[in-house]
Design an enzyme around this catalytic site. Structure first.
Site, mmCIF file in Angstrom:
data_model
loop_
_atom_site.group_PDB
_atom_site.id
_atom_site.type_symbol
_atom_site.label_atom_id
_atom_site.label_comp_id
_atom_site.label_asym_id
_atom_site.label_seq_id
_atom_site.Cartn_x
_atom_site.Cartn_y
_atom_site.Cartn_z
ATOM 1 N N ASN A 1 0.876 -1.168 0.000
ATOM 2 C CA ASN A 1 0.000 0.000 0.000
ATOM 3 C C ASN A 1 0.918 1.223 0.000
ATOM 4 O O ASN A 1 1.462 1.600 1.029
ATOM 5 C CB ASN A 1 -0.887 -0.031 1.243
ATOM 6 C CG ASN A 1 -1.883 1.118 1.265
ATOM 7 O OD1 ASN A 1 -1.835 2.025 0.422
ATOM 8 N ND2 ASN A 1 -2.781 1.097 2.231
ATOM 9 N N ARG B 1 -2.453 -2.036 -3.536
ATOM 10 C CA ARG B 1 -3.739 -1.367 -3.317
ATOM 11 C C ARG B 1 -3.748 -0.086 -4.151
ATOM 12 O O ARG B 1 -2.792 0.685 -4.113
ATOM 13 C CB ARG B 1 -3.878 -0.997 -1.848
ATOM 14 C CG ARG B 1 -5.113 -0.187 -1.603
ATOM 15 C CD ARG B 1 -5.022 0.592 -0.336
ATOM 16 N NE ARG B 1 -6.229 1.375 -0.196
ATOM 17 C CZ ARG B 1 -6.277 2.531 0.452
ATOM 18 N NH1 ARG B 1 -5.213 3.020 1.027
ATOM 19 N NH2 ARG B 1 -7.404 3.189 0.534
ATOM 20 N N HIS C 1 -13.288 2.111 -0.041
ATOM 21 C CA HIS C 1 -13.218 1.040 0.971
ATOM 22 C C HIS C 1 -13.824 -0.257 0.435
ATOM 23 O O HIS C 1 -14.259 -1.107 1.222
ATOM 24 C CB HIS C 1 -13.998 1.392 2.263
ATOM 25 C CG HIS C 1 -13.464 2.562 3.033
ATOM 26 N ND1 HIS C 1 -14.294 3.488 3.617
ATOM 27 C CD2 HIS C 1 -12.202 2.942 3.327
ATOM 28 C CE1 HIS C 1 -13.562 4.400 4.246
ATOM 29 N NE2 HIS C 1 -12.285 4.093 4.080
ATOM 30 N N ARG D 1 -13.228 14.961 7.985
ATOM 31 C CA ARG D 1 -14.025 15.278 6.786
ATOM 32 C C ARG D 1 -15.475 15.537 7.184
ATOM 33 O O ARG D 1 -16.010 14.857 8.056
ATOM 34 C CB ARG D 1 -13.984 14.115 5.783
ATOM 35 C CG ARG D 1 -12.631 13.942 5.136
ATOM 36 C CD ARG D 1 -12.598 12.737 4.226
ATOM 37 N NE ARG D 1 -11.402 11.960 4.479
ATOM 38 C CZ ARG D 1 -11.240 10.690 4.141
ATOM 39 N NH1 ARG D 1 -12.203 10.039 3.504
ATOM 40 N NH2 ARG D 1 -10.118 10.073 4.408
ATOM 41 N N GLU E 1 -7.913 -5.931 4.492
ATOM 42 C CA GLU E 1 -7.835 -5.626 3.065
ATOM 43 C C GLU E 1 -6.631 -6.324 2.431
ATOM 44 O O GLU E 1 -6.662 -6.700 1.266
ATOM 45 C CB GLU E 1 -7.743 -4.105 2.879
ATOM 46 C CG GLU E 1 -9.062 -3.419 3.203
ATOM 47 C CD GLU E 1 -8.923 -1.968 3.616
ATOM 48 O OE1 GLU E 1 -8.538 -1.708 4.774
ATOM 49 O OE2 GLU E 1 -9.197 -1.094 2.782
#
Ligand code: ADP
Length: 401
Positions: A7, A91, A180, A241, A385
């Site tokens: 990643n 990823r 996601h 956010r 993941e």
């Protein structure tokens, strides 16, 4: 077959080395502060102690070289030579409309990831640097890419289009993509196992609640809606956010506060959410601690966060015309019994009945936290993941041989 899962961020690179098909993690680690002479390199092989170094790592290629040096290190390593890395899986955040599943890296795939820089300016350039770095150091090793957006490509047009002039979709691909996806796919598969029912028969709401947070509606294993949109800003209130706001706030605030485009973007992505409302922190642990100590702003931040999440769960139950289970995952979802309790205690009208004792249990196990007779099951499933990337890479490389 050993698969290195990567990643790559703009200044960091995380990795896990998997032995497939056993799904055994042989080693993992990260390189942080890439581009500096004081980069932090952390490495841990299974059953051995974590090792840390501060080194000069000036680019992603140097970072990959250092990862390999650690993997082949006589004491802390697990590999005898580079030839024991058989494939690399990356990823990648944005696959646009082009990628509905993982693919092997080719020059056309790299071109497409580059074309998508506009849609993921913070992420896709870094992923491409990671791919190029592996090419430079391990030129013979096949690479694959696994996209955060791919799982949501099954959304129907009614869910992925915005009700704005269609020319913006046709010309600029302005639509909802969702993120996601690898996590939502993983936890939905685990949830079906835990429930002992075929995934094809289930309607699930999966809640990936970490620093970034999104909810997905999953029917028969296919994503039919998700709360993040063209970018990861839409949807839930998050650590920093805003999530959903009236879009008219953007020009209004720009006008009143004389903000530039860059400033308003930064405000909504980095200075909003839990952080803005609490005035304290974007970290849910700190919000809960302050709330428990009587801080009114922290309480308001928690209540808004929970309220917005609960509304999405209700909306997705309606979107699917029913719901068999709610699945919680990621940092907050896996660890905060308080948030799960707050959400579930006001979903009783849908038949959600939380088992208070099970909800308080912690650990890295998949677990059912609802009462036996609950119409809607509630589950906690720690996400993974990396194993999904290793699986897809194994399937694409080994299966293709
Ligand atoms: P990322 O999106 O960066 O991968 P994570 O999934 O690791 O994030 O989630 C990070 C969030 O999880 C932080 O807000 C952190 O406070 C929260 N978190 C971790 N442990 C707990 C806990 N025990 N209780 C509440 N929140 C927690």
């Amino acid at each position: 077959m050993n698969i290195l899962v990567i990643n790559a961020g703009s200044s960091s690179l995380k990795y896990q080395l998997y032995a497939m098909p056993d799904e055994q993690v042989l080693a993992k680690g990260k390189v942080e502060r890439i581009g500096q002479d004081t980069a932090i390199v952390t490495h841990e092989s299974a059953g051995k102690e974590e090792h840390s170094d501060v080194l000069e790592i000036l680019d992603h290629t140097a970072a990959i070289r250092q990862v390999l040096a650690n993997l082949m290190h006589p004491e802390r390593g697990v590999l005898a030579s580079m030839a024991e890395v058989h494939a690399v899986g990356h990823r990648v955040v944005h696959g646009g409309e082009t990628f509905a599943s993982s693919v092997q890296v080719t020059s056309a795939v790299k071109d497409e990831i580059r074309r998508l820089f506009d849609l993921a300016p913070l992420h896709n350039p870094a992923h491409l640097m990671g791919i190029r770095a592996v090419e430079a150091v391990l030129p013979e090793v096949p690479q694959t890419v696994v996209f955060d957006t791919a799982f949501h490509q099954t959304m129907p047009a009614q869910a992925y289009l915005y009700p704005i002039p269609m020319v913006l979709y046709r010309k600029h691909r302005i639509r909802r993509y969702g993120f996601h996806g690898t996590s939502h796919a993983y936890v939905s598969q685990r949830a079906a196992k835990l429930l002992g029912k075929p995934l094809e028969t289930l309607k699930l709401v999966t809640c990936h609640i970490g620093n970034g947070a999104s909810v997905a509606a999953i029917v028969g294993g296919r994503s039919v809606d998700t709360s993040m949109g063209m970018t990861p800003l839409e949807g839930l209130m998050m650590g920093t956010r805003s999530g959903d706001i009236d879009p008219a706030i953007v020009p209004f605030a720009m006008d009143k506060e004389e903000l530039t485009l860059r400033e308003v973007n930064s405000m909504l992505n980095k200075h909003s959410g839990l952080f803005a409302v609490s005035g304290l922190s974007s970290d849910m642990r700190e919000i809960i601690a302050a709330m428990d100590a009587g801080d009114a702003n922290a309480r308001l931040a928690f209540e808004m966060y929970e309220y917005r999440l609960r509304k999405y769960i209700g909306a997705y139950a309606a979107a699917m015309n029913g719901m068999d289970a709610i699945v919680f995952t990621a940092g907050v979802g896996e660890n905060s019994s308080k948030l799960r309790q707050a959400v579930c205690s006001k979903l009783t009208f849908l038949g959600v009945r939380l088992n208070e004792t099970a909800n308080l249990s912690s650990g890295s196990m998949d677990r059912l936290i609802s009462e036996e007779g609950s119409t809607v099951a509630v589950l906690v499933v720690p996400t993974n993941e990396e194993v999904m990337i290793a699986r897809d890479t194994y399937r694409l490389i080994h299966g293709g041989r």
